[in-house]
Design a protein around this motif. Structure first.
Motif, PDB file in Angstrom:
ATOM      1  N   UNK A  81      -0.476 -10.326  12.375  1.00 30.08           N
ATOM      2  CA  UNK A  81      -0.128  -8.930  12.151  1.00 30.08           C
ATOM      3  C   UNK A  81       0.474  -8.752  10.776  1.00 30.08           C
ATOM      4  N   UNK A  82       1.327  -9.697  10.349  1.00 30.40           N
ATOM      5  CA  UNK A  82       1.991  -9.585   9.058  1.00 30.40           C
ATOM      6  C   UNK A  82       0.990  -9.539   7.908  1.00 30.40           C
ATOM      7  N   UNK A  83      -0.071 -10.306   7.997  1.00 32.58           N
ATOM      8  CA  UNK A  83      -1.090 -10.271   6.947  1.00 32.58           C
ATOM      9  C   UNK A  83      -1.703  -8.880   6.840  1.00 32.58           C
ATOM     10  N   UNK A  84      -1.950  -8.255   7.992  1.00 31.46           N
ATOM     11  CA  UNK A  84      -2.536  -6.905   7.978  1.00 31.46           C
ATOM     12  C   UNK A  84      -1.546  -5.876   7.454  1.00 31.46           C
ATOM     13  N   UNK A  85      -0.282  -6.009   7.824  1.00 27.82           N
ATOM     14  CA  UNK A  85       0.731  -5.092   7.306  1.00 27.82           C
ATOM     15  C   UNK A  85       0.883  -5.227   5.794  1.00 27.82           C
ATOM     16  N   UNK A  86       0.838  -6.438   5.284  1.00 23.14           N
ATOM     17  CA  UNK A  86       0.878  -6.636   3.830  1.00 23.14           C
ATOM     18  C   UNK A  86      -0.316  -5.957   3.159  1.00 23.14           C
TER      19      UNK A  86
END
Length: 363
Positions: A289-294
């Motif tokens: 999820x963090x990769x997508x939020x970045x």
């Protein structure tokens, strides 16, 4: 209410917190704005999560909303007002909101989001990343961002890209509102509980009953899902590599569902459609999820420097004439490589959680 909340981040009681037996409660209390999130609310939710999760008496946490909505979105007016003159202010809001979305995904206790009524945009970010997501017969769920010159954010690209049979691509690109059955079919909710049973559900959780057992006791049949019924068409057409192909395939299909879908897409920002499809396809191969939020955060900076977001919000929220003038106005006028080149990776919002080797890179 918590005694430990810093007074300098409280503007008003827009977020109420309490502990009732074994249940921690967070209640969004801005009904006149359909519980839309501003920065104070984001900060208060984040603070209260820490207090509730560290409280040994709390076995689960429930998020609810006052009035007709759980949460209808984020502080879009503030972003519209400041995006050109002070983009750092808009980006700061998104940064704190996205960190909250990620925090919810890593909760150590069950997080029960009650999507009773309207749940859109920022409300989706507070809900779909949690462990337990409930809809009711009153749920109106949507990621309507392509209609305002934006794209599904708050980790929406991660959640939508993981929906079965590309149902999330349909939801994110059309921006259409869906009900309980379709939300469950897309894997964005876990159970439908009738709204009149919600007090009993919460009471059971207060008594210490597990969330899984309580949901099993109160869940009801959500009825047929239109998206599930059309999943074959959606999977085939929304698996195509570009928007031009999707438009052509919908025209060629000619079914009622395809025709309606085409009509929905034709009203959206062409730039937003191209950008959203790109982000969804990138999310399919992302590992967190963090990769997508970045990636969404980097796209935010590009959006603030463009045209369609300001025009879309003007037409939908400011002037309310519902007649946006997109630029470019036609899909075929978009220089896709140039558009995607405007997305420049920013420093990660999650440097401790996303390693440099795993962090996304635009091709």
């Amino acid at each position: 209410m918590s005694e430990a909340i810093p007074k300098d981040i409280i503007a008003e009681d827009t977020v109420l917190m309490g502990v009732e037996g074994a249940l921690g409660r967070l209640h969004l209390n801005r009904p006149d704005a359909l519980n839309s999130l501003d920065l104070d609310m984001v900060r208060k939710i984040a603070w209260e999560i820490e207090a509730l999760e560290s409280n040994p008496a709390v076995r689960a946490i429930a998020l609810t909303g006052e009035g007709r909505a759980l949460c209808a979105g984020g502080d879009i007016k503030m972003i519209w007002q400041t995006g050109r003159s002070a983009p750092e202010k808009a980006l700061a809001f998104w940064a704190e909101e996205y960190r909250l979305n990620a925090r919810i995904s890593h909760m150590g206790k069950p997080w029960l989001a009650v999507m009773d009524g309207i749940c859109m945009g920022g409300g989706v970010g507070l809900s779909v990343h949690g462990s337990h997501r409930v809809v009711t017969e009153r749920t109106t769920f949507a990621m309507p961002e392509t209609g305002i010159g934006y794209f599904p954010d708050v980790g929406g690209t991660w959640a939508l890209a993981r929906a079965p049979r590309r149902l999330g691509f349909w939801i994110g690109l059309t921006g259409a509102s869906i009900g309980a059955a379709d939300t469950i079919a897309a894997g964005l909710a876990d159970a439908m509980v009738p709204s009149n049973a919600l007090p009993a559900l919460l009471s059971d959780l207060e008594s210490g009953r597990s969330v899984n057992a309580a949901l099993k006791a109160y869940a009801a049949d959500p009825g047929p899902s239109v998206l599930k019924e059309n999943a074959g068409l959606i999977e085939t057409i929304f698996g195509l590599p570009d928007m031009a192909g999707i438009f052509a395939a919908l025209r060629a299909d000619g079914s009622d569902f395809a025709t309606k879908t085409l009509s929905q897409l034709e009203r959206k920002s062409p730039t937003s459609l191209v950008l959203t499809l790109h982000l969804l396809r990138a999310a399919e191969t992302s590992t967190s999820l963090e990769m997508c939020l970045d990636r969404e955060y980097a796209a935010d900076a590009a959006i603030l420097a463009g045209h369609d977001f300001y025009e879309g919000v003007r037409a939908a929220v400011i002037d309310k004439d519902h007649n946006p003038v997109w630029s470019p106005a036609r899909l075929e006028e978009i220089d896709q490589p140039a558009l995607l080149a405007t997305i420049k990776p920013l420093p990660s919002l999650f440097p401790a959680a996303v390693s440099e080797s795993a962090r996304w890179k635009e091709k």
